[in-house]
Design a protein around this motif. Structure first.
Motif, short mmCIF file in Angstrom:
data_model
loop_
_atom_site.label_atom_id
_atom_site.label_comp_id
_atom_site.label_asym_id
_atom_site.label_seq_id
_atom_site.Cartn_x
_atom_site.Cartn_y
_atom_site.Cartn_z
N TYR A 37 -31.22 -52.25 34.71
CA TYR A 37 -32.13 -51.18 34.33
C TYR A 37 -31.51 -50.35 33.22
O TYR A 37 -30.31 -50.43 32.94
CB TYR A 37 -32.53 -50.32 35.52
N VAL A 38 -32.36 -49.58 32.55
CA VAL A 38 -31.96 -48.78 31.40
C VAL A 38 -31.78 -47.33 31.84
O VAL A 38 -32.58 -46.81 32.60
CB VAL A 38 -33.04 -48.86 30.28
N GLU A 39 -30.74 -46.70 31.33
CA GLU A 39 -30.48 -45.31 31.68
C GLU A 39 -29.96 -44.57 30.45
O GLU A 39 -29.18 -45.13 29.67
CB GLU A 39 -29.44 -45.27 32.80
N ARG A 40 -30.38 -43.34 30.27
CA ARG A 40 -29.88 -42.56 29.15
C ARG A 40 -28.37 -42.38 29.28
O ARG A 40 -27.85 -42.14 30.36
CB ARG A 40 -30.54 -41.19 29.10
N PHE A 41 -27.66 -42.51 28.15
CA PHE A 41 -26.22 -42.29 28.14
C PHE A 41 -25.94 -40.84 27.76
O PHE A 41 -26.36 -40.38 26.70
CB PHE A 41 -25.53 -43.23 27.16
N ILE A 42 -25.26 -40.13 28.64
CA ILE A 42 -24.91 -38.74 28.37
C ILE A 42 -23.45 -38.72 27.91
O ILE A 42 -22.53 -38.93 28.71
CB ILE A 42 -25.13 -37.87 29.62
N ALA A 43 -23.25 -38.50 26.63
CA ALA A 43 -21.92 -38.65 26.03
C ALA A 43 -20.89 -37.72 26.66
O ALA A 43 -19.74 -38.10 26.85
CB ALA A 43 -22.00 -38.40 24.52
N LEU A 82 -27.39 -46.85 28.51
CA LEU A 82 -26.62 -47.77 29.34
C LEU A 82 -27.53 -48.80 29.98
O LEU A 82 -28.63 -48.46 30.42
CB LEU A 82 -25.89 -47.01 30.46
N LEU A 83 -27.07 -50.03 30.02
CA LEU A 83 -27.69 -51.07 30.83
C LEU A 83 -26.84 -51.18 32.09
O LEU A 83 -25.61 -51.31 32.01
CB LEU A 83 -27.71 -52.41 30.10
N LYS A 84 -27.46 -51.12 33.27
CA LYS A 84 -26.71 -51.14 34.52
C LYS A 84 -27.28 -52.18 35.46
O LYS A 84 -28.50 -52.32 35.58
CB LYS A 84 -26.74 -49.76 35.18
N ALA A 85 -26.40 -52.90 36.13
CA ALA A 85 -26.84 -53.90 37.11
C ALA A 85 -27.45 -53.20 38.31
O ALA A 85 -26.89 -52.25 38.84
CB ALA A 85 -25.65 -54.76 37.55
N VAL A 86 -28.61 -53.67 38.73
CA VAL A 86 -29.31 -53.07 39.88
C VAL A 86 -28.45 -53.14 41.14
O VAL A 86 -28.40 -52.21 41.93
CB VAL A 86 -30.67 -53.77 40.10
N SER A 87 -27.75 -54.26 41.32
CA SER A 87 -26.90 -54.43 42.51
C SER A 87 -25.44 -54.17 42.21
O SER A 87 -24.56 -54.60 42.94
CB SER A 87 -27.05 -55.86 43.05
N GLY A 88 -25.17 -53.46 41.11
CA GLY A 88 -23.82 -53.39 40.58
C GLY A 88 -22.91 -52.33 41.16
O GLY A 88 -23.28 -51.55 42.02
N GLY A 89 -21.70 -52.31 40.61
CA GLY A 89 -20.65 -51.39 40.98
C GLY A 89 -19.38 -51.77 40.26
O GLY A 89 -19.24 -52.89 39.78
N GLY A 90 -18.46 -50.82 40.15
CA GLY A 90 -17.17 -51.11 39.53
C GLY A 90 -17.23 -51.44 38.06
O GLY A 90 -16.31 -52.05 37.52
#
Length: 445
Positions: A196-202, A154-162
């Motif tokens: 940031y990058v995070e492992r995706f847990i299916a 997963l790519l996730k926004a550092v300041s993200g949500g929703g």
């Protein structure tokens, strides 16, 4: 004591805060945009104060407009609800400078938890397990991180949500394009392009813990499960999280309290975890430093008014509850009924409501701002209301939810009620403990 409370929000959460404040004998002032001057919340509040034109960027998202309106109203405290400026450090600091009590955590906690990378660092320092991953300042860094964590990721926004600024990447060939989209979304939504990058847990389940802290000690009010999501946005929430081993549930709850105490956290907050549905290993994701949309399911099983607890803590009092006083009973499920055409890819369906019939009865709660003549305007979130069913056990809660949805009616716009009725009747949902893959499988038959 807080005497006058300014509510810097709209819709059902504004009504929710107003009702509790009135019960506590606190005068309420509602900040309203030009689109909300005739809303149900504006009618119920003791007074209203304009915060700007209809577009949220010029009203509910303007720190200057909100604080000026609160100060001019004579309010000595401000409740931000959820969304909009609820976790905005600038608002908390501006309130302090204006001599207004911010009903929420200290700016330092907002700062630490509002940045996902900082939250991750704090979580590690508090001894919480985290999902493998890290910052991706540019494409080269993202490629290196991706190689470390593996695919899918997963790519996730550092300041993200929703779900904004969040992208799943299954193959190395897709990484560059998805980074561009994630960064663009993050910049547009939060003014911060970092990802940031995070492992995706299916087989992940989204389990969270409601906490309360007074800056010295903290307690938990049990777990919630929010695994039924569409594009990382929650559709169904329930408490407690079903089908969790007792030892894992206790470990997750204690991890949440440990984080809150590490932060010297003050106020209501939600600590979110990803739980592997197969192994029950759990990982800290983030903390939402505000009241959650799904807080009614926790209120239903505990009998505790979370808005009241927020106000008590903001007023400078220590926790009015001990852990031993929290005695959950039964099971509660909430569905978000949105003004959307779910058969057409959840296309927004704003409009004026008519022939509205919200269900009622034992164990049924409705949090809404939409009645006959009420409007879901095109400028904001499409939430029309939240339907909560509480039963002595999960089976009874599911049955009550299905029956309540059958008694719901609303003309003038499309809603997601039919979708929720179908979910409530799905055998996998009825069994409980589904993971985040459920909705994709459900939607595709």
């Amino acid at each position: 004591m807080i005497k006058t409370l300014f509510i810097a929000n709209r819709g059902e959460i504004a009504l929710r805060v107003i009702r509790t404040a009135k019960r506590l004998g606190i005068e309420t002032v509602l900040g309203v945009s030009e689109a909300d001057v005739r809303s149900a919340a504006a009618w119920l509040a003791d007074r209203v104060a304009p915060v700007g034109p209809a577009p949220s960027a010029q009203s509910y998202l303007s720190v200057d407009n909100v604080v000026k309106a609160a100060k001019a109203s004579g309010a000595d405290a401000l409740h931000p609800g959820y969304g909009f400026l609820a976790e905005n450090v600038a608002l908390a600091r501006a309130c302090a400078e204006a001599g207004i009590v911010f009903v929420g955590p200290a700016p330092e906690s907002l700062e630490a938890m509002g940045d996902k990378l900082m939250a991750r660092t704090v979580g590690i320092a508090a001894g919480l397990p985290v999902v493998p991953g890290g910052e991706a300042a540019d494409k080269d860094a993202a490629r290196a991180r991706a190689e470390e964590t593996g695919y899918p990721l997963l790519l996730k926004a550092v300041s993200g949500g929703g779900g904004k600024g969040m992208k799943r990447v299954d193959e190395p060939a897709d990484l560059d394009a998805q980074i561009d989209m994630a960064m663009a979304e993050a910049q547009a939504a939060f003014g911060d392009p970092r990802v940031y990058v995070e492992r995706f847990i299916a087989s992940g389940r989204h389990v969270e813990v409601q906490i309360l802290g007074d800056g010295t000690s903290a307690i938990h009010l049990g777990t919630r499960d929010c695994s039924i999501q569409r594009r990382f946005q929650k559709l169904v929430e329930e408490a407690p999280a079903p089908n969790l081993p007792d030892d894992k549930r206790a470990a997750i709850e204690q991890a949440a309290v440990r984080l809150a105490e590490h932060l010297d956290y003050r106020g209501a907050g939600t600590v979110e975890f990803l739980v592997d549905a197969e192994t029950f290993d759990f990982f800290f994701l983030e903390m939402n430093a505000r009241i959650q949309v799904e807080h009614p399911v926790t209120e239903a099983i505990t009998g505790i008014d979370l808005i009241e607890q927020q106000i008590i803590i903001a007023d400078g009092s220590p926790l009015s509850l001990t852990q031993e006083m929290v005695r959950p009973f039964g099971h509660a499920i909430e569905v978000r009924i949105n003004a959307e055409d779910w058969r057409k890819d959840f296309q927004p369906s704003p409009g004026i409501a008519s022939a509205v019939r919200w269900p009622a009865g034992a164990g049924i709660r409705v949090d809404t701002h939409i009645f006959d003549g009420g409007e879901v305007p095109p400028f904001y979130d499409s939430l029309a209301g939240k339907l909560i069913a509480h039963g002595k056990d999960r089976g009874e809660a599911v049955a009550k939810l299905g029956a309540a949805l059958g008694n719901f009616a609303l003309a003038g716009m499309e809603t997601t009620a039919g979708l929720h009725a179908a979910i409530a009747a799905d055998p996998r949902f009825m069994e409980g403990g589904v993971d985040t893959r459920f909705f994709g499988e459900f939607a595709h038959g």
